[in-house]
Write an enzyme that holds these catalytic residues in place. Structure first.
Site, mmCIF file in Angstrom:
data_model
loop_
_atom_site.group_PDB
_atom_site.id
_atom_site.type_symbol
_atom_site.label_atom_id
_atom_site.label_comp_id
_atom_site.label_asym_id
_atom_site.label_seq_id
_atom_site.Cartn_x
_atom_site.Cartn_y
_atom_site.Cartn_z
ATOM 1 N N CYS A 148 0.818 -1.214 0.000
ATOM 2 C CA CYS A 148 0.000 0.000 0.000
ATOM 3 C C CYS A 148 0.852 1.264 0.000
ATOM 4 C CB CYS A 148 -0.933 -0.008 1.199
ATOM 5 S SG CYS A 148 -1.991 -1.471 1.234
ATOM 6 N N LYS A 214 -7.950 0.412 10.122
ATOM 7 C CA LYS A 214 -8.004 -0.726 9.193
ATOM 8 C C LYS A 214 -7.073 -1.793 9.750
ATOM 9 C CE LYS A 214 -7.059 -2.065 4.449
ATOM 10 N NZ LYS A 214 -6.513 -1.633 3.146
ATOM 11 N N LYS A 267 -12.679 -1.030 9.910
ATOM 12 C CA LYS A 267 -12.640 -2.104 8.929
ATOM 13 C C LYS A 267 -11.819 -3.268 9.442
ATOM 14 C CE LYS A 267 -11.017 -2.502 4.183
ATOM 15 N NZ LYS A 267 -10.573 -1.733 3.048
HETATM 16 C C1 PBG Z 1 -6.052 -2.154 -0.131
HETATM 17 C C2 PBG Z 1 -7.396 -2.520 0.301
HETATM 18 C C3 PBG Z 1 -7.785 -3.750 0.796
HETATM 19 C C4 PBG Z 1 -9.128 -3.687 1.047
HETATM 20 C C5 PBG Z 1 -9.542 -2.420 0.691
HETATM 21 N N1 PBG Z 1 -8.457 -1.694 0.255
HETATM 22 C C6 PBG Z 1 -7.017 -4.988 0.963
HETATM 23 C C7 PBG Z 1 -5.847 -5.034 1.808
HETATM 24 O O1 PBG Z 1 -5.575 -4.160 2.631
HETATM 25 O O2 PBG Z 1 -5.136 -5.993 1.624
HETATM 26 C C8 PBG Z 1 -9.944 -4.815 1.555
HETATM 27 C C9 PBG Z 1 -11.367 -4.705 1.293
HETATM 28 C C10 PBG Z 1 -12.091 -5.988 1.348
HETATM 29 O O3 PBG Z 1 -11.592 -7.039 1.753
HETATM 30 O O4 PBG Z 1 -13.258 -5.939 0.975
HETATM 31 N N2 PBG Z 1 -5.700 -0.878 0.104
#
Ligand code: PBG
Length: 345
Positions: A148, A214, A267
């Site tokens: 990311c 998150k 999240k």
């Molecule tokens: C990546 C991102 C992810 C999700 C949203 N943005 C995946 C991760 O962090 O690996 C996950 C969303 C989902 O599982 O529905 N920036």
């Protein structure tokens, strides 16, 4: 019998003599569907939901195998898709790009003619402000590493150079006409950096809905399949929040609030209702919950195996997320759930 027990029996008898037993009758208000509806104190409406949309640069509509019922759509189909979502009473979409090529800088994320930027312009051009356009701000679909943020020295994810790329991404989306940018990279200071860049470039009215807490979650696996963004080495634990420390989750939210976030997001959702509820208690800001891909997949698979009633379980889960304190729910169930909900207006 001694004196004490006799006194207790006498007092209890006296106190309840005038009441039929049982004293509390909660079932009175559950007698009919109408009474149950009138007593209801939490309702989920299509207007609470945000529908994620995957835009796939490599062409036609393709099903996401690990997420039954969800597909990636071609750039040319975005307006049709959003019209359908709008027709169901849903008030927001969250755009994710699945680009055809990646590089080390994640430059596709902040290209002015990038996938998401073009989609924002198309939606705005056809639908004006009929639906809130939100866009993910992250690099993992666009970087070769699948991380990311940007990689330094081969293995570390560098915070501060990543902030610049994230801020550029948000500004490019703002230029295309986005309403809300939604950083999900979990770099420290991402909200502050994005707010400063937006304000500097004249986008003071673009809001930030940050993935504030998150968590490093195994519930994201189907998304990584949908968006082709699995990390190519290591994992995301050096930047996403450990689910083993609620205190850290709340600190993450507090930091975003200090940096000027407009909407806080937690999240995943279902396994994190405590964090949603605690954030609701502590912060006077709108709270969003992201019901993620793995939560969706669990329900879909159990329902297709005949083990649960998928529609009923979905309604129960969305209601629980709202009851915990979320104002907004980002969910892959948005379309099918909205289709069977009352519109609460
Ligand atoms: C990546 C991102 C992810 C999700 C949203 N943005 C995946 C991760 O962090 O690996 C996950 C969303 C989902 O599982 O529905 N920036």
């Amino acid at each position: 019998m001694g004196r004490l027990p006799i006194r207790i029996i006498f007092e209890l008898g006296g106190r309840f003599a005038h009441m039929p037993f049982p004293a509390t009758r909660l079932r009175r208000l559950r007698k009919t569907p109408s009474l149950r509806d009138l007593m209801c104190d939490v309702r989920v409406c299509p207007a609470d939901l945000v529908c994620p949309v995957f835009i796939d640069e490599s062409g036609g509509k393709t099903n996401v195998e690990s997420m039954p019922g969800i597909s990636r759509i071609a750039p040319g189909d975005i307006v049709g898709e959003v019209k359908e979502i709008l027709g169901l009473g849903i008030r927001g979409v969250m755009l994710f790009g699945v680009p055809a090529s990646k590089d080390d800088e994640g430059s596709g994320a902040f290209a002015d003619d990038g996938l998401v930027q073009n989609a924002i312009r198309d939606i705005r051009g056809s639908l004006g402000d009929k639906i809130a356009v939100m866009a993910d701000v992250c690099l993992c679909q666009y970087t070769k590493s699948g991380h990311c943020g940007l990689v330094k020295d081969g293995t570390t994810i560098d915070n501060d150079s990543s902030l610049e790329a994230l801020a550029r991404t948000a500004v490019s989306q703002a230029r295309a006409g986005v309403d809300v940018v939604s950083p999900s990279a979990m770099m420290d200071g991402q909200v502050g950096a994005i707010r400063a860049a937006l304000d500097r470039d004249g986008f003071g009215d673009v809001a930030i809905m940050s993935h504030s807490a998150k968590h490093a979650s195994s519930f994201y696996a189907p998304f990584r399949d949908a968006a082709a963004c699995a990390p190519q080495f290591g994992d995301r634990k050096s930047y996403q929040v450990p689910y083993t420390s609620a205190r850290t989750s709340i600190q993450e939210v507090a930091t975003d609030v200090e940096e000027g976030v407009d909407i806080v997001m937690i999240k995943p959702a279902l396994a994190y209702l405590d964090i949603i509820a605690e954030s609701r208690r502590r912060f006077d800001l709108p709270i969003a919950a992201y019901s993620v891909s793995g939560e969706y997949a669990l329900v879909k698979n159990a329902a297709s195996g005949g083990m649960i009633d998928g529609q009923a379980v979905t309604h129960e889960i969305l209601t629980a997320i709202k009851r915990a304190g979320a104002d907004i729910i980002v969910t892959y169930f948005a379309k099918e759930a909205a289709a069977v909900m009352c519109d609460c207006r």
